[in-house]
Design a protein around this motif. Structure first.
Motif, mmCIF file in Angstrom:
data_model
loop_
_atom_site.group_PDB
_atom_site.id
_atom_site.type_symbol
_atom_site.label_atom_id
_atom_site.label_comp_id
_atom_site.label_asym_id
_atom_site.label_seq_id
_atom_site.Cartn_x
_atom_site.Cartn_y
_atom_site.Cartn_z
ATOM 1 N N MET A 49 0.812 -1.205 0.000
ATOM 2 C CA MET A 49 0.000 0.000 0.000
ATOM 3 C C MET A 49 0.851 1.263 0.000
ATOM 4 N N ASP A 50 2.044 1.219 0.592
ATOM 5 C CA ASP A 50 2.892 2.402 0.548
ATOM 6 C C ASP A 50 3.352 2.675 -0.885
ATOM 7 N N HIS A 51 3.581 1.622 -1.667
ATOM 8 C CA HIS A 51 3.943 1.816 -3.078
ATOM 9 C C HIS A 51 2.750 2.340 -3.868
ATOM 10 N N PHE A 52 1.581 1.789 -3.599
ATOM 11 C CA PHE A 52 0.378 2.247 -4.293
ATOM 12 C C PHE A 52 0.112 3.715 -3.968
ATOM 13 N N GLU A 53 0.302 4.098 -2.726
ATOM 14 C CA GLU A 53 0.119 5.493 -2.328
ATOM 15 C C GLU A 53 1.115 6.393 -3.055
ATOM 16 N N ARG A 54 2.343 5.921 -3.257
ATOM 17 C CA ARG A 54 3.328 6.717 -3.997
ATOM 18 C C ARG A 54 2.900 6.913 -5.445
ATOM 19 N N VAL A 55 2.301 5.879 -6.046
ATOM 20 C CA VAL A 55 1.781 6.007 -7.410
ATOM 21 C C VAL A 55 0.716 7.092 -7.452
ATOM 22 N N LEU A 56 -0.233 7.042 -6.513
ATOM 23 C CA LEU A 56 -1.312 8.039 -6.487
ATOM 24 C C LEU A 56 -0.785 9.442 -6.230
ATOM 25 N N THR A 57 0.179 9.547 -5.319
ATOM 26 C CA THR A 57 0.772 10.855 -5.024
ATOM 27 C C THR A 57 1.458 11.421 -6.265
ATOM 28 N N SER A 58 2.170 10.578 -6.971
ATOM 29 C CA SER A 58 2.847 11.008 -8.194
ATOM 30 C C SER A 58 1.838 11.466 -9.253
ATOM 31 N N LEU A 59 0.763 10.713 -9.387
ATOM 32 C CA LEU A 59 -0.253 11.096 -10.379
ATOM 33 C C LEU A 59 -0.916 12.418 -10.018
ATOM 34 N N ARG A 60 -1.188 12.621 -8.741
ATOM 35 C CA ARG A 60 -1.805 13.885 -8.312
ATOM 36 C C ARG A 60 -0.876 15.071 -8.565
ATOM 37 N N ALA A 61 0.432 14.828 -8.555
ATOM 38 C CA ALA A 61 1.412 15.906 -8.712
ATOM 39 C C ALA A 61 1.694 16.251 -10.176
ATOM 40 N N GLN A 62 1.123 15.513 -11.103
ATOM 41 C CA GLN A 62 1.384 15.752 -12.519
ATOM 42 C C GLN A 62 0.891 17.129 -12.955
ATOM 43 N N THR A 63 1.611 17.730 -13.872
ATOM 44 C CA THR A 63 1.172 19.014 -14.414
ATOM 45 C C THR A 63 0.166 18.822 -15.547
ATOM 46 N N GLN A 64 0.139 17.622 -16.110
ATOM 47 C CA GLN A 64 -0.855 17.306 -17.150
ATOM 48 C C GLN A 64 -2.233 17.287 -16.487
ATOM 49 N N PRO A 65 -3.210 17.999 -17.030
ATOM 50 C CA PRO A 65 -4.540 17.991 -16.420
ATOM 51 C C PRO A 65 -5.102 16.567 -16.329
ATOM 52 N N ALA A 66 -5.773 16.272 -15.234
ATOM 53 C CA ALA A 66 -6.351 14.941 -15.023
ATOM 54 C C ALA A 66 -7.345 14.582 -16.119
ATOM 55 N N SER A 67 -7.910 15.563 -16.772
ATOM 56 C CA SER A 67 -8.859 15.284 -17.860
ATOM 57 C C SER A 67 -8.159 14.717 -19.095
ATOM 58 N N ASP A 68 -6.818 14.794 -19.135
ATOM 59 C CA ASP A 68 -6.055 14.297 -20.286
ATOM 60 C C ASP A 68 -5.538 12.870 -20.100
ATOM 61 N N TRP A 69 -5.767 12.277 -18.929
ATOM 62 C CA TRP A 69 -5.277 10.925 -18.702
ATOM 63 C C TRP A 69 -6.271 10.126 -17.876
ATOM 64 N N ASP A 70 -6.155 8.808 -17.991
ATOM 65 C CA ASP A 70 -6.982 7.875 -17.226
ATOM 66 C C ASP A 70 -6.080 6.983 -16.403
ATOM 67 N N LEU A 71 -6.605 6.524 -15.278
ATOM 68 C CA LEU A 71 -5.922 5.539 -14.444
ATOM 69 C C LEU A 71 -6.691 4.238 -14.562
ATOM 70 N N LEU A 72 -5.985 3.188 -14.958
ATOM 71 C CA LEU A 72 -6.580 1.865 -15.093
ATOM 72 C C LEU A 72 -5.897 0.937 -14.100
ATOM 73 N N VAL A 73 -6.649 0.494 -13.078
ATOM 74 C CA VAL A 73 -6.136 -0.448 -12.087
ATOM 75 C C VAL A 73 -6.584 -1.837 -12.516
#
Length: 64
Positions: free
Chosen positions: A19-43
């Motif tokens: 879960m600490d690795h998964f949280e790092r993935v989410l933290t990294s995605l939230r920090a992206q400068t690319q707008p969230a509307s331009d990408w999807d997350l597929l788990v």
């Protein structure tokens, strides 16, 4: 479901993820400068025991 404006899909395969690795993935995605509307997350649920991929995806959605 991907929208027609999606430029990127981030695929996260899961099988007993730390879960600490998964949280790092989410933290990294939230920090992206690319707008969230331009990408999807597929788990992807790789039939992990315990928490289901659906529960993990729901958790990701809550945190995003």
């Amino acid at each position: 479901m991907m929208s027609s404006s999606t430029l990127l899909t981030v695929v996260v395969p899961t099988y007993n993820p730390r879960m600490d690795h998964f949280e790092r993935v989410l933290t990294s995605l939230r920090a992206q400068t690319q707008p969230a509307s331009d990408w999807d997350l597929l788990v992807v649920d790789n039939l992990m025991p315990g928490m289901s991929g659906r529960e993990l995806a729901d958790e990701a959605t809550r945190r995003m």
